[in-house]
Design an enzyme around this catalytic site. Structure first.
Site, short mmCIF file in Angstrom:
data_model
loop_
_atom_site.label_atom_id
_atom_site.label_comp_id
_atom_site.label_asym_id
_atom_site.label_seq_id
_atom_site.Cartn_x
_atom_site.Cartn_y
_atom_site.Cartn_z
N ASP A 72 0.75 -1.31 -0.06
CA ASP A 72 0.00 0.00 0.11
C ASP A 72 1.01 1.18 0.03
O ASP A 72 2.01 1.33 0.40
CB ASP A 72 -0.84 0.24 1.38
CG ASP A 72 -1.63 -1.24 1.66
OD1 ASP A 72 -2.46 -1.72 0.60
OD2 ASP A 72 -1.73 -1.97 2.65
N ARG A 81 -13.50 1.09 -5.38
CA ARG A 81 -12.93 1.26 -4.00
C ARG A 81 -12.25 2.81 -3.95
O ARG A 81 -11.44 2.97 -3.50
CB ARG A 81 -11.78 0.24 -3.64
CG ARG A 81 -12.33 -1.07 -3.08
CD ARG A 81 -11.26 -1.72 -2.31
NE ARG A 81 -11.86 -2.94 -1.84
CZ ARG A 81 -11.10 -3.86 -1.04
NH1 ARG A 81 -9.82 -3.36 -0.72
NH2 ARG A 81 -11.54 -4.78 -0.50
N ARG A 113 -1.42 -2.42 -4.03
CA ARG A 113 -2.67 -2.52 -3.47
C ARG A 113 -3.24 -1.24 -3.25
O ARG A 113 -3.37 -0.54 -4.15
CB ARG A 113 -2.23 -3.30 -2.07
CG ARG A 113 -3.43 -3.63 -1.22
CD ARG A 113 -4.38 -4.48 -1.89
NE ARG A 113 -5.47 -5.22 -1.07
CZ ARG A 113 -6.64 -5.83 -1.55
NH1 ARG A 113 -6.87 -6.21 -2.69
NH2 ARG A 113 -7.31 -6.22 -0.63
N LYS A 149 -14.05 2.89 -0.38
CA LYS A 149 -15.15 2.15 0.45
C LYS A 149 -15.05 2.53 1.76
O LYS A 149 -13.92 2.80 2.27
CB LYS A 149 -14.28 0.62 0.18
CG LYS A 149 -15.10 -0.19 1.08
CD LYS A 149 -14.48 -1.83 0.74
CE LYS A 149 -15.33 -2.83 1.25
NZ LYS A 149 -15.13 -4.21 0.71
#
Ligand SMILES: *[C@@H]1O[C@H](CO)[C@@H](O)[C@H](O)[C@H]1NC(C)=O
Ligand SMILES: *[C@@H]1O[C@H](CO)[C@@H](O)[C@H](O)[C@H]1NC(C)=O
Length: 379
Positions: A173, A255, A195, A258
């Site tokens: 991430d 997303r 990610r 999200k």
């Protein structure tokens, strides 16, 4: 005189080209965050030095004047993962992290993977830090930032985080918070991330302001196999107050964001542009107030059924209700070539009472200013 001090002084004579402090101040929920405060600025020159400054227990102002490329610094891993979205060249593959392929994708074909180890886990960031890029030169490649559990009072401003195992889900991430408080992420650019571009994990991240960032979802490898990154922004904390203001959220297929857990999100004056998938996904415990935003070419503004609550600031008379809880009348959103975005839950608006609330401009102000203002190198 130390060379760096000399450079700083010369730069200030040259018109202040090198930033040595935080620019502006956070508004919204993380208002009052000070980061490293007035600590003397440090200028890391190696990846090791950067890691050390971010992870030690001193208050620090850390200025990036160059690219810190972590790719290759921790070796590579070659092994067997899986191909949940197919084996076409535009599809992402998945690393078998924590047996994810075995447990959740057992019907997916296996695939050989080779990824950079540095990307998988972000750099540890502890409390009382300001991490600032100078001009447009502060770049971290191949590794993200991970605000550690219990950390607070952190400012990350005017840097780019790029190229984290773009080809692989679970490759890493860009920005991670999980159990934090008083964090301000401003004028950051993220691009080519395996990610999430930004994730607030399941613990409480308390008061957070995310402003003027450029989340760039253009990718060569996507879970939707179409050049659009799916893993944008994920807010799943158990007690999170998030101000999301002035961000440019570009070219995602899902997303983005999200929202679930127990998260109160004030999404104001952001600009969503170009998605063939969805922007919002609102699960149970996601409370979203959206005002003054622009949605341009967003096929699905909010995915499926909203399991949490959503107030989309539909019209000027309905929007009066915001005055009671936010101290201003909410601004309508502007939608162009986009799907519907209409829901008027109001019972959660009381959660905004007594908090620091970001101001709101009309969506037309966001439309003209966000694309040119958002991201690294613009301040
Ligand atoms: C951060 O700074 C504050 C104010 O100086 C101080 O009270 C706190 O202990 C610091 N936190 C850490 C983890 O060093
Ligand atoms: C919203 O308010 C309710 C009731 O006070 C509280 O239980 C909940 O934790 C709040 N949620 C957030 C995200 O602020």
């Amino acid at each position: 005189m130390k060379i760096q001090a000399l450079i700083t002084i010369l730069a200030s004579y040259a018109g202040g080209a090198i930033a040595v402090g935080v620019s502006g101040a956070a508004e919204g929920f993380a208002k009052g965050v000070t980061g490293g405060g007035s600590a003397t600025a440090v200028y890391p020159s190696t990846t090791d030095e950067l890691v050390s400054y971010l992870g030690d227990s001193s208050a620090r102002v850390i200025v990036l004047t160059k690219t810190f490329d972590f790719r290759g610094t921790e070796g590579t891993t070659t092994g067997t993962g899986c191909a949940p979205w197919g084996t076409a060249s535009a599809c992402q593959l998945a690393i078998n992290q924590n047996s994810w392929c075995d447990n959740y994708q057992s019907s997916a074909p296996s695939a050989s993977v080779s990824y950079d180890n540095a990307g998988v886990l972000g750099i540890t960031v502890k409390s009382n830090k300001s991490l600032i890029g100078s001009g447009s030169s502060g770049v971290i490649k191949g590794k993200g930032l991970r605000i550690v559990s219990g950390a607070s009072n952190i400012i990350i401003q005017n840097i780019a985080i790029t190229d984290i195992n773009e080809k692989y889900v679970w490759g890493g991430d860009a920005l991670t918070l999980n159990d934090a408080d008083m964090v301000w992420i401003d004028h950051v650019t993220t691009a080519r991330i395996g990610r999430q571009h930004l994730v607030l994990g399941t613990s409480a991240s308390n008061r957070v302001t995310i402003s003027n960032n450029y989340f760039n979802g253009v990718t060569s490898y996507s879970a939707t196999c179409d050049g659009y990154a799916y893993w944008g922004i994920y807010f799943t904390g158990s007690n999170d107050l998030i101000t999301l203001k002035g961000n440019y959220i570009y070219h995602f297929s899902g997303r983005s964001p999200k929202v679930q857990g127990n998260t109160l999100l004030h999404a104001v004056n952001n600009y969503w542009y170009d998605s063939n998938g969805h922007a919002f996904e609102i699960g149970s415990g996601g409370y979203v107030l959206a005002e003054g935003n622009v949605f341009q070419n967003i096929a699905t503004v909010v995915e499926g059924t909203v399991e949490g609550q959503l107030f989309t600031s539909p019209d000027s008379s309905t929007n009066q209700i915001c005055s009671t809880y936010l101290g201003h009348v909410c601004q309508v959103n502007g939608l162009g070539s986009s799907g519907p975005f209409e829901q008027s839950d109001t019972s959660f608006l009381v959660n905004f009472s007594g908090k620091n609330i970001a101001s709101a401009d009309s969506y037309s102000v966001a439309q003209s200013s966000v694309p040119s203002n958002a991201g690294q190198g613009k301040i």
